[in-house]
Design a protein around this motif. Structure first.
Motif: not given
Length: 586
Positions: A416-418, A436-442, A447-456
């Protein structure tokens, strides 16, 4: 025979340059080292201070050294022109307008404050104040030619670097004119010349922007109809060289014309083809520029003055890194972005050499002083790739970004781009169905907020191929583009489709027209978010005001079919695209 002898130095130099490119790029790429360092090292080796000084003792060295270093200056300048042209192709006038706060806020503060502070320090060290001012502003410039290929222009670091470098490119001409006007033997013509250049330059730029919007689409349309790559290349070179000469003719920097030409072509549908066809020329010309930088480095002189040169290099780099980092923090940038950008932008620039030459010719600084700072600048350019790596390391230390767990690296997944609102919702749905997925963002904040909420999620710039390669795009189940940047999404879809013909690419579209553009670029599915939101709103209103559910649903399906046919036509498809799932449409 005479003609052959005359041609041999040029042919010999061409052989050395092409051989250097053929050697440097694959070898340094193999060891994951930027070719920038390789080209500079080649310049040191084959230049007048390397093997070139041994030609008289061993004539055969003439065939593997640069016999006429000054003859490469034109090609080096052309490399920088092509680089700014390529930057323009990656931008758009809309995006440039969005960067105006950074360009005229951050960029102006970085150059003006940096130049004045460096001038004060140099003045305190004994340099006459006018010369100190010239040296201060010269050293405040950062390298467009080396920094932007490293940073890109879409990540937070890339956007900050691009903004500062754009302002510096705009200020080259005024600074050089002011230095000329401050020369001991200068008259008032210097200031009058500056004013003349400014109004003539503004007129030329206005004419280029108006004429370019009408002429360029027609020019490239004609070239495209011939299906001749040679004609397309000729048209591209005609535009970039003509634009550069137009701005140079009125006293502006030619790179300003190149940037505007790129911006104008970026607004056309031919920008992708122009970008790909010009890429090899840009890389080779940039390599020549880096070789000329290497040829200016005299290792013997450096060794004789190792203490003072080292002090100067370290002093300039540390000061500029701290200043840029602090300014970025004051403007709200993250600690990691400020640290990485500050260190990346810390070394002097190829423009520094131009300003030093102008100051020296205006008798504002002594030739020996100019030569000393030229060596400092050359060393700074050489270590810029190393500073970029140091910046990434420091950024991870001051604000760590969690990496993808090792056990996930070999798994086939959806990329997932974004990692914004739309990306996270898609991640939730994939998680719910065990995919399975992984999200990519610049954007490090997302990114930090997504990881804090449990997203990969991982940090990276999808516009640069290595980020997707690290995530295993070759074996990806699908790539989903969720960013709300229409031009970037369209270009990324086209690149992905060209590199991976069988990849499933699902893209978020802003509206019907954008969806058609994405389909033309190669998207497997393009979903216009405004359309579905509008249809759902219409359905809710009609039902709530008393219209029967059956006729409402039927009319919604009819309207969706109309849009399907429109996208099919605009996107040049041979099938009706899905706007919703087959079950919903069934």
């Amino acid at each position: 025979m005479a003609s052959g002898e005359l041609a041999s130095p040029a042919l010999s130099d061409a052989l050395v340059i092409l051989g250097a490119a053929g050697l440097v790029i694959p070898v340094f790429t193999r060891f994951r080292i930027t070719p920038v360092i390789g080209f500079i090292l080649i310049g040191i080796l084959v230049g007048p201070y390397g093997l070139g000084q041994m030609v008289f003792e061993r004539p055969w060295l003439e065939h593997i050294t640069i016999s006429d270093p000054d003859s490469l200056d034109l090609f080096a300048e052309f490399g920088i022109i092509l680089l700014l042209f390529a930057i323009g192709l990656e931008l758009s006038f809309k995006r440039l307008w969005q960067l105006r706060r950074l360009v005229f806020g951050l960029g102006a503060a970085e150059l003006l404050i940096g130049g004045l502070c460096l001038a004060v320090v140099l003045s305190m060290m004994g340099q006459y104040w006018i010369g100190a001012l010239a040296l201060g502003f010269a050293l405040a410039f950062s390298s467009t030619a080396i920094v932007l290929p490293i940073s890109g222009s879409t990540s937070p670091v890339g956007r900050a670097a691009l903004s500062m470098l754009l302002f510096e490119d705009i200020m080259i001409v005024p600074i050089v004119f002011v230095l000329g006007a401050m020369a001991p033997n200068a008259a008032s013509e210097g200031w009058e010349g500056l004013l003349t250049t400014l109004w003539q330059g503004a007129l030329v730029i206005a004419v280029m922007m108006i004429a370019g919007r009408f002429a360029l689409p027609r020019l490239f349309a004609q070239a495209a109809r011939t299906k001749s790559p040679e004609l397309f290349l000729a048209a591209s070179l005609l535009v970039v060289i003509g634009s550069s000469l137009a701005t140079a003719a009125v006293g502006l920097s030619p790179i300003v014309g190149a940037l505007i030409a790129g911006l104008l072509i970026a607004e056309t549908e031919y920008h992708g083809e122009v970008e790909s066809i010009m890429e090899p020329f840009k890389g080779l010309a940039l390599g020549i520029f880096l070789i000329t930088v290497g040829m200016s480095i005299d290792l013997a002189t450096i060794w004789e003055h190792i203490g003072s040169i080292t002090t100067a290099v370290v002093g300039v780099v540390v000061f500029k890194a701290l200043l840029t980092g602090v300014l970025l923090r004051l403007m709200g940038a993250r600690r990691s972005t400020a640290a990485e950008t500050g260190i990346l932008m810390a070394s002097p620039s190829e423009t520094t050499l131009i300003v030093l030459a102008a100051a020296s010719s205006a008798l504002l600084i002594q030739p020996g002083t100019a030569q000393f700072w030229q060596i400092v600048t050359a060393i700074g350019l050489t270590i810029t790739p190393l500073l970029a790596r140091l910046g990434r390391v420091v950024a991870r230390r001051v604000e760590p970004v969690p990496e993808l767990p090792e056990e996930d690296e070999g798994e086939r997944r959806v990329i997932i781009i974004g990692a914004g609102r739309v990306g996270r919702l898609i991640a939730q749905m994939l998680d719910e169905h065990g995919k399975p997925y992984v999200a990519l963002d610049s954007n490090a904040d997302l990114i930090e907020g997504a990881k804090r909420k449990g997203y990969r999620a991982v940090f990276g710039d999808a516009a640069r191929g290595d980020a997707l390669h690290r995530l295993g795009i070759e074996d990806a189940l699908a790539v989903v583009l969720t960013m709300d940047e229409p031009i970037l999404a369209q270009r990324l879809v086209a690149k992905l489709r060209a590199d991976y013909p069988d990849l499933l690419i699902v893209a978020r579209a802003r509206d019907i027209n954008h969806a058609a553009e994405l389909y033309r670029a190669g998207a497997s599915h393009a979903v216009p978010e405004t359309l579905e939101a509008t249809l759902q709103l219409s359905e809710a209103v009609l039902v709530d005001i008393g219209v029967a559910m059956g006729p409402v649903i039927a009319s919604i399906h009819e309207k969706r079919d109309e849009f399907r046919e429109l996208i099919e036509k605009e996107g040049a498809l041979d099938y009706k695209p899905k706007l919703r799932s087959s079950t919903a449409d069934g």
